[in-house]
Design a protein around this motif. Sequence first.
Motif, PDB file in Angstrom:
ATOM      1  N   GLY A   6     -62.383  41.530-129.813  1.00 22.96           N
ATOM      2  CA  GLY A   6     -62.440  43.153-129.896  1.00 22.96           C
ATOM      3  C   GLY A   6     -62.943  43.538-131.457  1.00 22.96           C
ATOM      4  O   GLY A   6     -62.398  44.453-132.043  1.00 22.96           O
ATOM      5  N   GLN A   7     -64.081  42.830-131.998  1.00 28.34           N
ATOM      6  CA  GLN A   7     -64.312  43.059-133.292  1.00 28.34           C
ATOM      7  C   GLN A   7     -65.055  44.690-133.400  1.00 28.34           C
ATOM      8  O   GLN A   7     -64.567  45.168-134.649  1.00 28.34           O
ATOM      9  CB  GLN A   7     -65.765  42.527-133.602  1.00 28.34           C
ATOM     10  CG  GLN A   7     -65.340  40.746-133.867  1.00 28.34           C
ATOM     11  CD  GLN A   7     -64.960  40.356-135.086  1.00 28.34           C
ATOM     12  OE1 GLN A   7     -64.412  41.399-135.949  1.00 28.34           O
ATOM     13  NE2 GLN A   7     -64.520  39.130-135.370  1.00 28.34           N
ATOM     14  N   ARG A   8     -65.695  45.088-132.493  1.00 32.51           N
ATOM     15  CA  ARG A   8     -65.849  46.555-132.508  1.00 32.51           C
ATOM     16  C   ARG A   8     -64.883  47.669-132.844  1.00 32.51           C
ATOM     17  O   ARG A   8     -65.082  48.604-133.092  1.00 32.51           O
ATOM     18  CB  ARG A   8     -66.996  46.889-131.518  1.00 32.51           C
ATOM     19  CG  ARG A   8     -68.386  46.130-131.877  1.00 32.51           C
ATOM     20  CD  ARG A   8     -69.458  46.413-130.535  1.00 32.51           C
ATOM     21  NE  ARG A   8     -68.734  46.021-129.368  1.00 32.51           N
ATOM     22  CZ  ARG A   8     -68.962  46.557-127.926  1.00 32.51           C
ATOM     23  NH1 ARG A   8     -70.000  47.446-128.118  1.00 32.51           N
ATOM     24  NH2 ARG A   8     -68.355  46.143-127.085  1.00 32.51           N
TER      25      ARG A   8
ATOM     26  N   THR B 150     -53.357  44.637-132.707  1.00 38.07           N
ATOM     27  CA  THR B 150     -53.227  44.778-131.193  1.00 38.07           C
ATOM     28  C   THR B 150     -54.317  44.378-130.482  1.00 38.07           C
ATOM     29  O   THR B 150     -55.324  44.714-130.518  1.00 38.07           O
ATOM     30  CB  THR B 150     -52.832  46.085-130.800  1.00 38.07           C
ATOM     31  OG1 THR B 150     -51.879  46.822-131.659  1.00 38.07           O
ATOM     32  CG2 THR B 150     -52.617  46.363-129.376  1.00 38.07           C
ATOM     33  N   PRO B 151     -54.036  43.304-129.326  1.00 43.86           N
ATOM     34  CA  PRO B 151     -55.288  42.788-128.690  1.00 43.86           C
ATOM     35  C   PRO B 151     -55.740  44.104-127.834  1.00 43.86           C
ATOM     36  O   PRO B 151     -55.097  44.825-127.402  1.00 43.86           O
ATOM     37  CB  PRO B 151     -54.637  41.947-127.586  1.00 43.86           C
ATOM     38  CG  PRO B 151     -53.182  42.115-127.634  1.00 43.86           C
ATOM     39  CD  PRO B 151     -53.059  42.675-129.131  1.00 43.86           C
ATOM     40  N   LYS B 152     -56.956  44.320-127.756  1.00 44.59           N
ATOM     41  CA  LYS B 152     -57.823  45.494-127.032  1.00 44.59           C
ATOM     42  C   LYS B 152     -57.292  45.834-125.782  1.00 44.59           C
ATOM     43  O   LYS B 152     -56.987  46.937-125.337  1.00 44.59           O
ATOM     44  CB  LYS B 152     -59.279  45.249-127.021  1.00 44.59           C
ATOM     45  CG  LYS B 152     -59.964  46.526-126.509  1.00 44.59           C
ATOM     46  CD  LYS B 152     -61.529  46.456-126.950  1.00 44.59           C
ATOM     47  CE  LYS B 152     -62.371  45.265-126.035  1.00 44.59           C
ATOM     48  NZ  LYS B 152     -63.900  45.531-126.412  1.00 44.59           N
ATOM     49  N   PRO B 153     -57.103  44.821-124.829  1.00 47.15           N
ATOM     50  CA  PRO B 153     -56.511  45.247-123.716  1.00 47.15           C
ATOM     51  C   PRO B 153     -54.931  46.069-123.729  1.00 47.15           C
ATOM     52  O   PRO B 153     -54.609  46.636-122.543  1.00 47.15           O
ATOM     53  CB  PRO B 153     -56.360  43.935-122.590  1.00 47.15           C
ATOM     54  CG  PRO B 153     -57.360  42.864-123.443  1.00 47.15           C
ATOM     55  CD  PRO B 153     -57.167  43.310-124.848  1.00 47.15           C
ATOM     56  N   LEU B 154     -54.351  45.627-124.805  1.00 47.31           N
ATOM     57  CA  LEU B 154     -53.047  46.516-124.834  1.00 47.31           C
ATOM     58  C   LEU B 154     -53.263  47.787-125.549  1.00 47.31           C
ATOM     59  O   LEU B 154     -52.337  48.741-125.528  1.00 47.31           O
ATOM     60  CB  LEU B 154     -52.208  45.622-125.453  1.00 47.31           C
ATOM     61  CG  LEU B 154     -51.482  44.348-124.669  1.00 47.31           C
ATOM     62  CD1 LEU B 154     -50.513  43.759-125.563  1.00 47.31           C
ATOM     63  CD2 LEU B 154     -51.027  44.776-123.476  1.00 47.31           C
TER      64      LEU B 154
ATOM     65  N   TRP C   7     -57.246  35.987-128.657  1.00 45.62           N
ATOM     66  CA  TRP C   7     -56.703  36.720-129.775  1.00 45.62           C
ATOM     67  C   TRP C   7     -55.574  37.428-129.562  1.00 45.62           C
ATOM     68  O   TRP C   7     -55.569  38.319-128.644  1.00 45.62           O
ATOM     69  CB  TRP C   7     -57.762  37.829-130.299  1.00 45.62           C
ATOM     70  CG  TRP C   7     -57.387  38.614-131.353  1.00 45.62           C
ATOM     71  CD1 TRP C   7     -57.271  39.931-131.299  1.00 45.62           C
ATOM     72  CD2 TRP C   7     -57.368  38.256-132.714  1.00 45.62           C
ATOM     73  NE1 TRP C   7     -56.956  40.495-132.436  1.00 45.62           N
ATOM     74  CE2 TRP C   7     -57.014  39.281-133.421  1.00 45.62           C
ATOM     75  CE3 TRP C   7     -57.438  36.925-133.549  1.00 45.62           C
ATOM     76  CZ2 TRP C   7     -56.692  39.703-134.558  1.00 45.62           C
ATOM     77  CZ3 TRP C   7     -57.228  37.015-134.833  1.00 45.62           C
ATOM     78  CH2 TRP C   7     -56.741  38.201-135.426  1.00 45.62           C
ATOM     79  N   LEU C   8     -54.274  37.194-130.350  1.00 50.17           N
ATOM     80  CA  LEU C   8     -53.036  37.801-130.155  1.00 50.17           C
ATOM     81  C   LEU C   8     -52.558  37.826-128.757  1.00 50.17           C
ATOM     82  O   LEU C   8     -51.948  38.771-128.032  1.00 50.17           O
ATOM     83  CB  LEU C   8     -53.282  39.406-130.647  1.00 50.17           C
ATOM     84  CG  LEU C   8     -53.559  39.460-132.190  1.00 50.17           C
ATOM     85  CD1 LEU C   8     -53.741  40.989-132.563  1.00 50.17           C
ATOM     86  CD2 LEU C   8     -52.592  38.988-133.131  1.00 50.17           C
TER      87      LEU C   8
ATOM     88  N   THR D 267     -65.498  50.761-128.365  1.00 50.52           N
ATOM     89  CA  THR D 267     -65.479  51.459-129.927  1.00 50.52           C
ATOM     90  C   THR D 267     -64.122  52.404-130.016  1.00 50.52           C
ATOM     91  O   THR D 267     -63.575  52.946-128.875  1.00 50.52           O
ATOM     92  CB  THR D 267     -66.684  52.150-130.303  1.00 50.52           C
ATOM     93  OG1 THR D 267     -66.662  53.213-129.579  1.00 50.52           O
ATOM     94  CG2 THR D 267     -67.928  51.277-130.281  1.00 50.52           C
ATOM     95  N   PRO D 268     -63.769  52.629-131.249  1.00 50.84           N
ATOM     96  CA  PRO D 268     -62.655  53.501-131.250  1.00 50.84           C
ATOM     97  C   PRO D 268     -62.916  54.706-131.107  1.00 50.84           C
ATOM     98  O   PRO D 268     -62.046  55.656-130.526  1.00 50.84           O
ATOM     99  CB  PRO D 268     -62.406  53.550-132.903  1.00 50.84           C
ATOM    100  CG  PRO D 268     -62.675  51.821-133.371  1.00 50.84           C
ATOM    101  CD  PRO D 268     -63.994  51.482-132.390  1.00 50.84           C
TER     102      PRO D 268
END
Length: 241
Positions: A8-10, A18-22, A52-53, A231-232
């Motif tokens: 989830g670099q972007r 926090t891992p992106k799926p969470l 990742w995490l 992206t955020p």
Amino acid sequence: MILAAGRGQRMRPLTDVTPKPLLQVRGKALMQWPMEALARGGFHRLVVNTAWLGEQISDYFGHNPASNGHESLSNLSSLDLRYSHEGRDFGRALETAGGIVRALPLLDEVFWVLAGDVYAPGFAYTQAAVDRFAASGKLAHLWLVPNPPHNPRGDFGLSADGQALNQADEKYTFSTFALYRRALFEALWCPIPAGNPDGVVAPLAPLLRAAMDAGEVSAELYTGPWTDVGTPERLAELNAT
């Protein structure tokens, strides 16, 4: 299988801790939305790959999410989760094809694969779709979506008779939702040994494109709400509406 191994670099700095799926979307972890949809469709055995995490994901959901102490997971009472911990086992994510081959011993002859970082609350996972695909004899069936602003050129074409195409005047974006047959990830199509014991990193696109050229991939267009939460800004937009 839910793909949840990416860095989830972007999405940084959100994904630094926090891992992106969470990440939360409208009060739920992002990957909880497709988990609930799968449960509604009658699919109760899920495999989740992590890197990742990844321990945060398995700690949060456990093997039976409804018994894991989170009231928000009550809709997941029927699920039985298994994990393929790529980060723990190899120190890295194996990309999509590498991750699927790693998890293949846990998967059925025909199985769903979807990304845990895509929000599509109206998509229905149905046994009827599985039965149609199984009867077709194809190696894969993809759901394509109209191209979002960040992917204007699309990924694959769609013929009038429902075949996925490498080359087409009009292309659509691959939603990440797909049904696959085990054979696509075995010797005739994929050179990685069963279970990927060496942790080979391999993308999915080359396998899919080779199968498309052989007429082995079908597809259809999905036009419901769909967001690649990459992206955020996209995450904030979802949470503001």
